[in-house]
Design a protein around this motif. Structure first.
Motif, mmCIF file in Angstrom:
data_model
loop_
_atom_site.group_PDB
_atom_site.id
_atom_site.type_symbol
_atom_site.label_atom_id
_atom_site.label_comp_id
_atom_site.label_asym_id
_atom_site.label_seq_id
_atom_site.Cartn_x
_atom_site.Cartn_y
_atom_site.Cartn_z
ATOM 1 N N TRP A 135 0.873 -1.172 0.000
ATOM 2 C CA TRP A 135 0.000 0.000 0.000
ATOM 3 C C TRP A 135 0.907 1.218 0.000
ATOM 4 C CZ3 TRP A 135 -0.570 3.582 4.108
ATOM 5 C CH2 TRP A 135 -1.791 4.229 4.259
ATOM 6 N N HIS A 136 0.691 2.124 -0.956
ATOM 7 C CA HIS A 136 1.571 3.290 -1.107
ATOM 8 C C HIS A 136 0.779 4.559 -0.825
ATOM 9 C CE1 HIS A 136 4.613 0.718 -3.006
ATOM 10 N NE2 HIS A 136 3.583 0.123 -3.567
ATOM 11 N N ASP A 137 1.055 5.193 0.308
ATOM 12 C CA ASP A 137 0.382 6.419 0.723
ATOM 13 C C ASP A 137 1.272 7.590 0.330
ATOM 14 O OD1 ASP A 137 -1.965 7.436 2.106
ATOM 15 O OD2 ASP A 137 -0.621 8.052 3.718
ATOM 16 N N ARG A 140 0.540 17.041 18.608
ATOM 17 C CA ARG A 140 1.748 16.337 18.161
ATOM 18 C C ARG A 140 1.418 15.040 17.431
ATOM 19 N NH1 ARG A 140 3.048 12.155 21.368
ATOM 20 N NH2 ARG A 140 2.083 12.027 23.401
ATOM 21 N N THR A 141 0.142 14.620 17.473
ATOM 22 C CA THR A 141 -0.279 13.382 16.809
ATOM 23 C C THR A 141 -1.146 13.633 15.576
ATOM 24 O OG1 THR A 141 -2.295 13.156 18.127
ATOM 25 C CG2 THR A 141 -0.267 12.163 19.025
ATOM 26 N N GLY A 142 -1.452 14.905 15.281
ATOM 27 C CA GLY A 142 -2.341 15.222 14.161
ATOM 28 C C GLY A 142 -3.799 14.974 14.488
ATOM 29 N N PHE A 143 -4.097 14.791 15.775
ATOM 30 C CA PHE A 143 -5.446 14.461 16.244
ATOM 31 C C PHE A 143 -6.501 15.350 15.586
ATOM 32 C CE2 PHE A 143 -8.798 14.912 19.610
ATOM 33 C CZ PHE A 143 -9.297 13.622 19.519
ATOM 34 N N GLY A 144 -7.481 14.703 14.950
ATOM 35 C CA GLY A 144 -8.579 15.435 14.334
ATOM 36 C C GLY A 144 -8.479 15.579 12.828
ATOM 37 N N ALA A 145 -7.368 15.196 12.219
ATOM 38 C CA ALA A 145 -7.232 15.309 10.764
ATOM 39 C C ALA A 145 -7.975 14.166 10.073
ATOM 40 C CB ALA A 145 -5.758 15.276 10.372
ATOM 41 N N VAL A 146 -8.628 14.483 8.977
ATOM 42 C CA VAL A 146 -9.341 13.505 8.162
ATOM 43 C C VAL A 146 -8.701 13.503 6.771
ATOM 44 C CG1 VAL A 146 -11.560 12.823 7.158
ATOM 45 C CG2 VAL A 146 -11.489 13.913 9.421
ATOM 46 N N VAL A 147 -8.326 12.320 6.294
ATOM 47 C CA VAL A 147 -7.628 12.188 5.015
ATOM 48 C C VAL A 147 -8.398 11.215 4.119
ATOM 49 C CG1 VAL A 147 -5.459 11.483 3.915
ATOM 50 C CG2 VAL A 147 -5.411 12.620 6.151
ATOM 51 N N VAL A 148 -8.612 11.614 2.866
ATOM 52 C CA VAL A 148 -9.231 10.746 1.867
ATOM 53 C C VAL A 148 -8.115 10.144 1.024
ATOM 54 C CG1 VAL A 148 -10.747 10.660 -0.162
ATOM 55 C CG2 VAL A 148 -11.361 12.072 1.812
ATOM 56 N N ILE A 149 -8.212 8.828 0.762
ATOM 57 C CA ILE A 149 -7.143 8.153 0.029
ATOM 58 C C ILE A 149 -7.656 7.442 -1.226
ATOM 59 C CG2 ILE A 149 -5.746 7.800 2.096
ATOM 60 C CD1 ILE A 149 -6.594 4.799 1.978
ATOM 61 N N ASP A 150 -6.773 7.383 -2.201
ATOM 62 C CA ASP A 150 -6.914 6.542 -3.391
ATOM 63 C C ASP A 150 -5.497 6.052 -3.691
ATOM 64 O OD1 ASP A 150 -7.670 5.206 -5.658
ATOM 65 O OD2 ASP A 150 -8.258 6.991 -6.794
ATOM 66 N N ASP A 151 -4.999 5.196 -2.807
ATOM 67 C CA ASP A 151 -3.599 4.766 -2.814
ATOM 68 C C ASP A 151 -3.378 3.554 -3.714
ATOM 69 O OD1 ASP A 151 -2.916 6.728 -0.961
ATOM 70 O OD2 ASP A 151 -3.038 5.387 0.757
ATOM 71 N N PRO A 152 -2.256 3.531 -4.431
ATOM 72 C CA PRO A 152 -1.937 2.347 -5.239
ATOM 73 C C PRO A 152 -1.627 1.131 -4.367
ATOM 74 C CG PRO A 152 -0.443 4.182 -5.742
ATOM 75 C CD PRO A 152 -1.280 4.589 -4.584
ATOM 76 N N LEU A 153 -2.036 -0.038 -4.861
ATOM 77 C CA LEU A 153 -1.684 -1.328 -4.270
ATOM 78 C C LEU A 153 -0.838 -2.066 -5.301
ATOM 79 C CD1 LEU A 153 -5.199 -2.382 -2.906
ATOM 80 C CD2 LEU A 153 -3.292 -1.423 -1.584
ATOM 81 N N THR A 154 0.322 -2.568 -4.870
ATOM 82 C CA THR A 154 1.219 -3.253 -5.803
ATOM 83 C C THR A 154 1.667 -4.594 -5.246
ATOM 84 O OG1 THR A 154 3.199 -2.196 -4.915
ATOM 85 C CG2 THR A 154 2.096 -1.063 -6.750
#
Length: 174
Positions: free
Chosen positions: A35-37, A59-73
């Motif tokens: 999985w490549h982020d 310090r942990t990024g608490f509260g961030a929401v990230v949408v992904i479409d990451d390659p799988l190889t």
């Protein structure tokens, strides 16, 4: 009266629930992939879409929401490894005191024997633990009615860019 109503419904319930072995038996499948982020560069595959007011100070990024479409190889090198599909979904920085993500993603297979099938993965991902385990909670195609677990191991993490390659081992019952 409730017992009488239950007796009337019982034949319907028994007809509506197929036997567990009706599909010819359950299969077990193990898939290893990468999985490549990619959060850096001109074409990121992980994009922050929301953050809490306190996220910048966390310090942990608490509260961030990230949408992904990451390659799988098939292998760890994104540029030379055979593409297998995409990981589409979200992850949320859910750990206030440690970097821990709440993962919700579908592994969408676009090549090979599982082309057109998906596996749904949900769970806690304590990023800096050596091995993280998440639940496989469903699937489509070959993996219809899937359940099992996914183990994640960080292969590479660039602390400057945030880009990461993670080895996933999927243990699927379907």
């Amino acid at each position: 009266m409730a017992a009488a109503a239950l007796l009337l419904l019982l034949p319907i319930i028994m007809v509506a629930v197929p036997a567990a072995s009706a599909g010819g038996g359950e299969k077990s499948t193990h898939i290893k992939l990468y999985w490549h982020d990619v959060v850096s560069g001109p074409s990121p595959t992980a994009v922050p879409v929301a953050r809490a007011p306190a996220t910048n100070a966390s310090r942990t990024g608490f509260g961030a929401v990230v949408v992904i479409d990451d390659p799988l190889t098939q292998g760890p090198d994104r540029k030379t490894s055979k593409p297998l599909g995409r990981a589409q979904g979200t992850y949320i920085a859910a750990g206030k005191d440690e970097v821990s993500l709440a993962m919700n993603m579908n592994f969408v297979f676009q090549a090979g024997r599982y082309n057109g099938s998906t596996v749904a993965i949900m769970g806690r991902n304590a990023v800096f633990d050596a091995v993280r385990e998440m639940a496989i909670v469903g699937g489509t195609g070959v993996f219809r009615m899937a359940r099992g677990y996914a183990q994640a191991r960080t292969h590479t993490l660039d602390l400057k860019t945030g880009d990461a390659t993670v080895e996933y081992n999927l243990y699927i019952k379907h």
